[in-house]
Every structure is written in C-alpha cells, then in structure tokens.
Design an enzyme around this catalytic site. Structure first.
Site, PDB file in Angstrom:
ATOM      1  N   GLY A 160      45.816  33.483 -62.657  1.00 44.72           N
ATOM      2  CA  GLY A 160      44.552  32.843 -63.042  1.00 44.72           C
ATOM      3  C   GLY A 160      43.579  33.840 -63.657  1.00 44.72           C
ATOM      4  N   GLU A 209      47.616  33.634 -49.184  1.00 43.27           N
ATOM      5  CA  GLU A 209      48.259  32.332 -49.363  1.00 43.27           C
ATOM      6  C   GLU A 209      49.772  32.560 -49.289  1.00 43.27           C
ATOM      7  OE1 GLU A 209      48.203  30.289 -53.285  1.00 43.27           O
ATOM      8  OE2 GLU A 209      47.583  28.557 -52.128  1.00 43.27           O
ATOM      9  N   GLU A 255      42.761  26.292 -61.114  1.00 47.25           N
ATOM     10  CA  GLU A 255      42.992  25.799 -59.755  1.00 47.25           C
ATOM     11  C   GLU A 255      43.979  26.761 -59.118  1.00 47.25           C
ATOM     12  OE1 GLU A 255      43.931  24.872 -56.719  1.00 47.25           O
ATOM     13  OE2 GLU A 255      45.195  23.192 -57.340  1.00 47.25           O
ATOM     14  N   CYS A 288      48.491  24.108 -52.191  1.00 44.65           N
ATOM     15  CA  CYS A 288      47.305  24.949 -52.242  1.00 44.65           C
ATOM     16  C   CYS A 288      46.287  24.537 -51.185  1.00 44.65           C
ATOM     17  CB  CYS A 288      46.710  24.945 -53.638  1.00 44.65           C
ATOM     18  SG  CYS A 288      46.807  23.368 -54.440  1.00 44.65           S
ATOM     19  N   LYS A 295      52.789  23.940 -70.812  1.00 46.57           N
ATOM     20  CA  LYS A 295      53.846  24.919 -70.521  1.00 46.57           C
ATOM     21  C   LYS A 295      54.241  24.681 -69.074  1.00 46.57           C
ATOM     22  CE  LYS A 295      54.744  28.639 -68.881  1.00 46.57           C
ATOM     23  NZ  LYS A 295      55.669  28.833 -67.730  1.00 46.57           N
ATOM     24  N   GLY A 323      47.917  27.617 -60.571  1.00 44.32           N
ATOM     25  CA  GLY A 323      48.915  28.599 -60.150  1.00 44.32           C
ATOM     26  C   GLY A 323      48.282  29.650 -59.272  1.00 44.32           C
ATOM     27  N   SER A 324      48.804  30.860 -59.335  1.00 39.95           N
ATOM     28  CA  SER A 324      48.319  31.921 -58.454  1.00 39.95           C
ATOM     29  C   SER A 324      46.991  32.501 -58.950  1.00 39.95           C
ATOM     30  CB  SER A 324      49.356  33.049 -58.387  1.00 39.95           C
ATOM     31  OG  SER A 324      49.528  33.621 -59.664  1.00 39.95           O
TER      32      SER A 324
END
Ligand code: NAI
Ligand code: MG
Length: 502
Positions: free
Chosen positions: A250, A404, A267, A302, A193, A245-246
């Site tokens: 996650g 972040e 991740e 990241c 996706k 992703g975030s």
C-alpha cells in the site's frame, strides 16, 4: 460473445473444466487475449497442491494495451446517462446471481475457501454489491452554491477516467466488486490487476459482465505485483488507483500515485480488537467470537478479531467455551458441504502463519490451544491446512499481538479496567475494525467513540456489506468503500460551473 474456446454458455458447474478453459488469458476490450510475452504462471489448488490452470503473466506491455482500450471506452461510457449506466450495472447483478453456484465452486477450488461457509457467501455478496450500486446512478448529484446576484454557481460530479484496481486473494470477487461497481456507475472504466494466487474466478466474473457492459469498460489483467501492478499504477492515463492488500505494498502504491498526483484509495488490513464485557450475552458472544475471527476463512480477513479482550470474571469460561466451539469445526475439502474450514491460500502464507504459531508456542508463559482436527482424507495430504490456534498469556509486544498474521490465530487476554483495555485496543499500528460486546450501551457507545477504527460494531461483527461505509484509519488505509459516499468521493471529482447572467 467472447472468443474464448468454450462449448458451455450457461453456468458451468464443473469447476475444473472451467478453470482449465479460463487459462492463459487477460480480458481486454471484451476479448480474451494472451500475454504479449506469451508467458503464463501456474494456478494451484491449495487443498491438493495440483495445478488447476494457468494465468497470463502480464507486464507493462499488456498494461499499456488495457489502459489505452479502457481510456477509449471511457469517452463513450461517460456519455451514457448515469441512471442507464446504473441499470447496466444492475443487470450485471442479475447475471451474477444466476452464476452464484458456479462462481462459488470455482473460488473454492482456486483459494481453498469452504463452499458452504465462505465461497457461496462471497458469490452472493458480489451480486448484492452490483445491485446496490446499480440503483445509485441517479445519486451522482452536485450542489448549487450561493455566490453573487446574477451568478448561478453549481458543482457537477464528473468521472475521473480510467481506474486502476489492484486486488488481493482472500475475497477477490468481493474486493473487486467494491471497486468495479462504483467506478463504472460513476462513469469511469476499469483495469483490474488480479492477485497472482487467485486470477481465474475474477476473470470469469469479468467475462460474464462483459456480456452486458460495452467492450473496454471492464478489463482484467493477471500478473505479479512489480511486473504488472506497478506499471498499472504508474501508467499516465490511469487517473485513480484503488488498492487492497498489505500495508507494505500500500505504501509503494501510494508513493507512485503521489508522484503522478492522482487520488488513491487504500484498504490495508488490520489487527481488530474484540472487547467482551462480563455482562454480555455469553453464548451469543462466544458464537460472535468465532465469526469475528473469520475462522471459516482460516482467519484470512483484514477485519479478523485477532485480539480478544475478555473481562476477567468470565475469562476462563470464555476461553474454554471458545476452544470447544472451534474444536467442533470441520476442516476438510473446501468443496465438501460438510466442511467449515478450508485451507491457507499458498505455501508462502502457510509458512508465514506457521512461523507466528511457532513464535507463540515458544513464548514463555504463553499457551497455544490447537483446535479442530486435521482432515484425514489422503487426497488432502498435501493440502495447506493449519489448525486454528487460540493463544493466551502473550505479552502485548509479541508479534502475534502486533502484526497482521492473516491466519487462524487469535490471542485472548483478560482485562479488569475499561481505560486499560481501551489503551490496549488502540495499541497497534492498525485501525480498521473493532467490536464491543456488552449489555451496557453506555459503556459500548463510549468505547465505540474512543476506539481508533473505521468501523466499530456493538454486539455483532459483520463482514463488509453493501451500504456499510468501510475503510480504516492509521496503517489500515485511506478512504472508504461499499457506500454511496465512497463512490461520490473516491470515483468522481466535483467541477464548479458558474454562469454570469447579469
Ligand atoms: P500484497 O499486498 O503483496 O498483494 C496484494 C496485491 O498487490 C496483489 O495483487 C499483488 O500482486 C499486488 N502487488 C504486489 N506488489 C505490488 C507493487 N509493487 N505494485 C503494485 N501492486 C503490487 O499481499 P500478499 O503478499 O498477498 O499478502 C501479504 C500480507 O498482506 C498478508 O499476510 C496480509 O497480512 C496482508 N493482506 C491484506 C489484505 C487485506 O484484505 N487488507 C489482503 C491480502 C493480504
Ligand atoms: Mg506480497
């Protein structure tokens, strides 16, 4: 050949035409198909604000079809000898190399990442990743286990089945390759996706590789997180989820995977510290700070070194030198070879980064230096350009220091004491990457062992590479990518087989 209407079969260097021709499709079972709902959404060039294409807006019905197709394909893919699967994945690498320039131009158009400094690098790296994993088909080994006389006990590694992969927009080809290449070599099939901000280039990658792979092994859906990502995670035939992703999403993905009791790799980003000692090689370290902070990717990384701690005797000189260097970087048209720094991905991220900058500028005692000139070209007037910022004087609990930001914003602090700087380095919820810059290896290695991170580098700060095991601790995620071990541990399970021949 696939049934997308196109007249070009080799690399397509007209990125606008390519974007338009990829519009409106998922890729399922080796065929381009529209979303069952017929819906599409806009894909926008962030350097100009113009629509460059449309993406199929997937939902649970599209997910169901893709997963069924992938599940059927997996049965025969897993029967192909492991080294042969590797050879096919290796052939994918060769095809990707032929298309580096094409993919680089398309990703620059779609994401605003500069062609020379970022997009071409990403396109080359994905070929590397496929090449690396293509050579590992023979490594899917198990063990023999001493158990009892007259009993042969062995473990064999088996694929998990259909892998659901959810990827973000910052380095979408690379983050996809880190999932797809090992999953395939291990004998799984994949449904990806894509990120809503960057669906087209990854679709092109999938199209190219479907010329080599059997239909149904590598499928691609586009769509939004809750409508398309969530049903992929929840589908009963998806036996493994791998997500980048975030941290926020996650956790949602992890919870859904836990309900199904399936393994998940996450991740989730970071707030990576860079520790600079006065005895470092000064010029190399200043240059290293620029690359560590990934300014050429607008800080949308990241592993960005978004907290830089500099030993006090060289602090002022370091801040000045770094600001001068960043100031000399060229912001502009991502497709222009002269450009160092392109644009932020979306208006949403733009507003988020701007909010952090405003907070920093409004903090008592803090100084924010804006570097690099805004582009002057009127065609880029609507472009999502943000000048890189270097902040000093921020308190440790500032959101700029803890969160972040995913933008070109770094914070620099002076330090006097190793224990204090170590505590600061470990003082966020994240633990992805870190770097230490010193000519005293004793200090560097001691810190490397004590910093909470999945990857610590001394006197360098490379981005993800093939063969470099990569992944974080704490809120930065679970599991590793990019290495042999990550394929064995995250895309396979071990079965024990015992034979009693007594
Ligand atoms: P996000 O985490 O919302 O999106 C990443 C992917 O997850 C996209 O494909 C999205 O469609 C999908 N997704 C969203 N909700 C989902 C759900 N409920 N179930 C399944 N899939 C879902 O990241 P976003 O909104 O693009 O960026 C927000 C922040 O996340 C950034 O500012 C940055 O801090 C961080 N981030 C970190 C990345 C990394 O490399 N670790 C990459 C991208 C973003
Ligand atoms: Mg989001």
């Amino acid at each position: 050949m696939l049934d997308r209407p196109t007249t070009v079969t080799g690399p397509q260097l007209d990125e606008r035409a390519l974007a338009a021709s990829l519009s409106g499709f998922h890729l399922i079972g080796g065929r381009f198909v529209a979303a069952k709902s017929g819906k599409t959404f806009a894909v926008v060039n962030p350097a100009t604000g113009e629509e460059i294409g449309r993406a199929a807006e997937g939902d649970a019905a599209d997910v169901a079809e893709a997963v069924e197709v992938a599940d059927a394909a997996q049965k025969s893919w897993a029967k192909i000898a492991a080294r042969k699967r590797g050879q096919l994945v290796g052939q994918c690498a060769a095809l990707l190399r032929e298309h580096v320039e094409e993919l680089a131009r398309l990703i620059a158009l779609e994401t605003g990442k500069a062609l020379r400094t970022e997009s071409r690098v990403e396109a080359n790296t994905i070929a590397d990743i496929f090449e690396f994993y293509g050579g590992l088909g023979g490594e899917l080994k198990g063990e023999s286990v001493p158990f009892a006389p007259n009993v042969l006990s062995v473990t064999v590694r088996e694929p998990l089945g259909v892998v659901g992969a959810i990827i973000p927009w910052n380095v979408p080809m690379l983050l996809m390759a880190l999932k797809v290449a090992p999953a395939l070599v291990a004998g799984n099939t994949v449904v990806v996706k894509s990120a809503e901000e960057a669906p087209l280039t990854v679709l092109r990658v999938c199209e190219l590789l479907n010329r080599i792979l059997p239909p149904g092994c590598y499928n691609m859906l586009s769509g939004f997180g809750p409508e398309c990502g969530a049903p992929l995670v929840e589908h009963p035939k998806v036996r493994k989820v791998t997500f980048t992703g975030s941290a926020e999403v996650g956790r949602i993905v992890s919870k859904a995977a836990a309900q199904k009791l399936i393994p998940v790799t996450l991740e989730l980003g970071g707030k990576s510290p860079m520790l600079v000692f006065a005895d470092c090689d000064f010029e190399k370290t200043v240059a290293g700070a620029l690359t560590s902070m990934r300014f050429t990717r607008q800080g949308q990384s990241c592993t960005a070194a978004s907290r830089i701690y500099v030993e006090r005797p060289i602090f002022d000189r370091f801040v000045t030198a770094m600001a001068e260097r960043v100031d000399a970087m060229v912001m502009g048209d991502p497709l222009d070879e002269k450009t160092d720094i392109g644009t932020i991905i979306s208006t949403e991220q733009f507003a988020k980064v701007q909010r952090y900058i405003d907070t920093g500028l409004g903090t008592a005692g803090a100084t924010g230096r804006a570097c690099a000139a805004m582009p002057s070209d009127p065609a880029l007037k609507k472009g999502l350009f943000i000048r890189p910022y270097i902040f000093t004087g921020l308190p440790d609990d500032s959101p700029l220091v803890q969160d972040e930001i995913f933008g070109p914003v770094t914070c620099i602090f002076p330090f006097d004491d190793v224990e204090a700087v170590l505590a600061a380095a470990n003082g966020t919820e994240f633990g992805l990457a870190a770097s230490v810059w010193t000519n005293n290896l004793k200090v560097g290695l001691d810190l490397a062992h004590r910093i909470e991170a999945g990857l610590v580098q001394i006197n360098q700060n490379l981005v993800v590479q093939a063969n470099l095991s990569y992944g974080g601790v704490k809120s930065s995620g679970l599991g590793k990518e990019a290495s042999l071990e990550s394929m064995l541990e995250h895309f396979m399970h071990k079965k024990t087989i015992m034979v009693n021949y007594g």
